[in-house]
Design an enzyme around this catalytic site. Sequence first.
Site, mmCIF file in Angstrom:
data_model
loop_
_atom_site.group_PDB
_atom_site.id
_atom_site.type_symbol
_atom_site.label_atom_id
_atom_site.label_comp_id
_atom_site.label_asym_id
_atom_site.label_seq_id
_atom_site.Cartn_x
_atom_site.Cartn_y
_atom_site.Cartn_z
ATOM 1 N N CYS A 6 0.836 -1.198 0.000
ATOM 2 C CA CYS A 6 0.000 0.000 0.000
ATOM 3 C C CYS A 6 0.875 1.254 0.000
ATOM 4 C CB CYS A 6 -0.909 -0.016 1.234
ATOM 5 S SG CYS A 6 -1.851 1.510 1.458
ATOM 6 N N CYS A 9 0.645 3.135 3.282
ATOM 7 C CA CYS A 9 1.330 2.416 4.363
ATOM 8 C C CYS A 9 2.839 2.622 4.256
ATOM 9 C CB CYS A 9 0.991 0.926 4.324
ATOM 10 S SG CYS A 9 -0.690 0.539 4.870
ATOM 11 N N HIS A 48 -3.600 0.468 8.396
ATOM 12 C CA HIS A 48 -4.237 0.210 7.098
ATOM 13 C C HIS A 48 -5.708 -0.158 7.308
ATOM 14 C CE1 HIS A 48 -4.374 -0.709 2.839
ATOM 15 N NE2 HIS A 48 -5.163 -1.714 3.174
ATOM 16 N N ASN A 89 -13.645 9.750 0.579
ATOM 17 C CA ASN A 89 -14.178 9.021 -0.558
ATOM 18 C C ASN A 89 -14.285 7.557 -0.148
ATOM 19 O OD1 ASN A 89 -14.152 11.337 -2.127
ATOM 20 N ND2 ASN A 89 -12.130 10.931 -2.943
ATOM 21 N N THR A 97 -8.961 6.312 -5.235
ATOM 22 C CA THR A 97 -7.950 5.696 -6.098
ATOM 23 C C THR A 97 -6.933 4.867 -5.319
ATOM 24 O OG1 THR A 97 -6.609 7.707 -6.032
ATOM 25 C CG2 THR A 97 -8.153 7.470 -7.883
ATOM 26 N N HIS A 100 -7.002 2.970 0.927
ATOM 27 C CA HIS A 100 -6.529 3.190 2.300
ATOM 28 C C HIS A 100 -7.265 4.435 2.777
ATOM 29 C CE1 HIS A 100 -3.042 3.118 5.327
ATOM 30 N NE2 HIS A 100 -3.749 4.189 5.660
ATOM 31 N N HIS A 102 -8.504 7.807 4.001
ATOM 32 C CA HIS A 102 -7.848 9.105 4.112
ATOM 33 C C HIS A 102 -8.888 10.210 3.983
ATOM 34 C CE1 HIS A 102 -7.726 8.017 -0.170
ATOM 35 N NE2 HIS A 102 -7.729 9.318 -0.460
ATOM 36 N N HIS A 104 -9.659 14.147 2.868
ATOM 37 C CA HIS A 104 -9.218 15.275 2.046
ATOM 38 C C HIS A 104 -9.573 16.569 2.765
ATOM 39 C CE1 HIS A 104 -8.607 13.020 -1.795
ATOM 40 N NE2 HIS A 104 -9.411 12.171 -1.163
#
Length: 115
Positions: A6, A9, A48, A89, A97, A100, A102, A104
């Site tokens: 990843c 990661c 992860h 997302n 995309t 993992h 996250h 924004h």
Amino acid sequence: MADGECLFCRMGSGAMDVPKLHDDELVFAIRDINPRAPVHLLIIPKEHIVDARHGAAEHRDMVARMFAVAKELAQREELERRGYRLAFNVGEDAGMTIPHLHMHLVGGRHLGAEG
């Protein structure tokens, strides 16, 4: 995807050297390489987790830390007065995309409605 494969990661563990805006035991933050606004940052947990569908009660401290770091970064980027967007997302249809989790942080211009 195994954690070692990843991208996030590898960044979080230090195996891949990237400029970090924040780094602690739970999360780190970087600038998005494909920014959608003058400020586009990613706040990423070191653990992860594929996406928000895979979050669980034991992740609450990490998620709270993501929001606290987002607030600190928004202040540092001088976004608090005009506003900014925080977004997760979830899945391909949302534009995810890298599988993992996250957050924004987007701002620096009028963003308008999205969806």
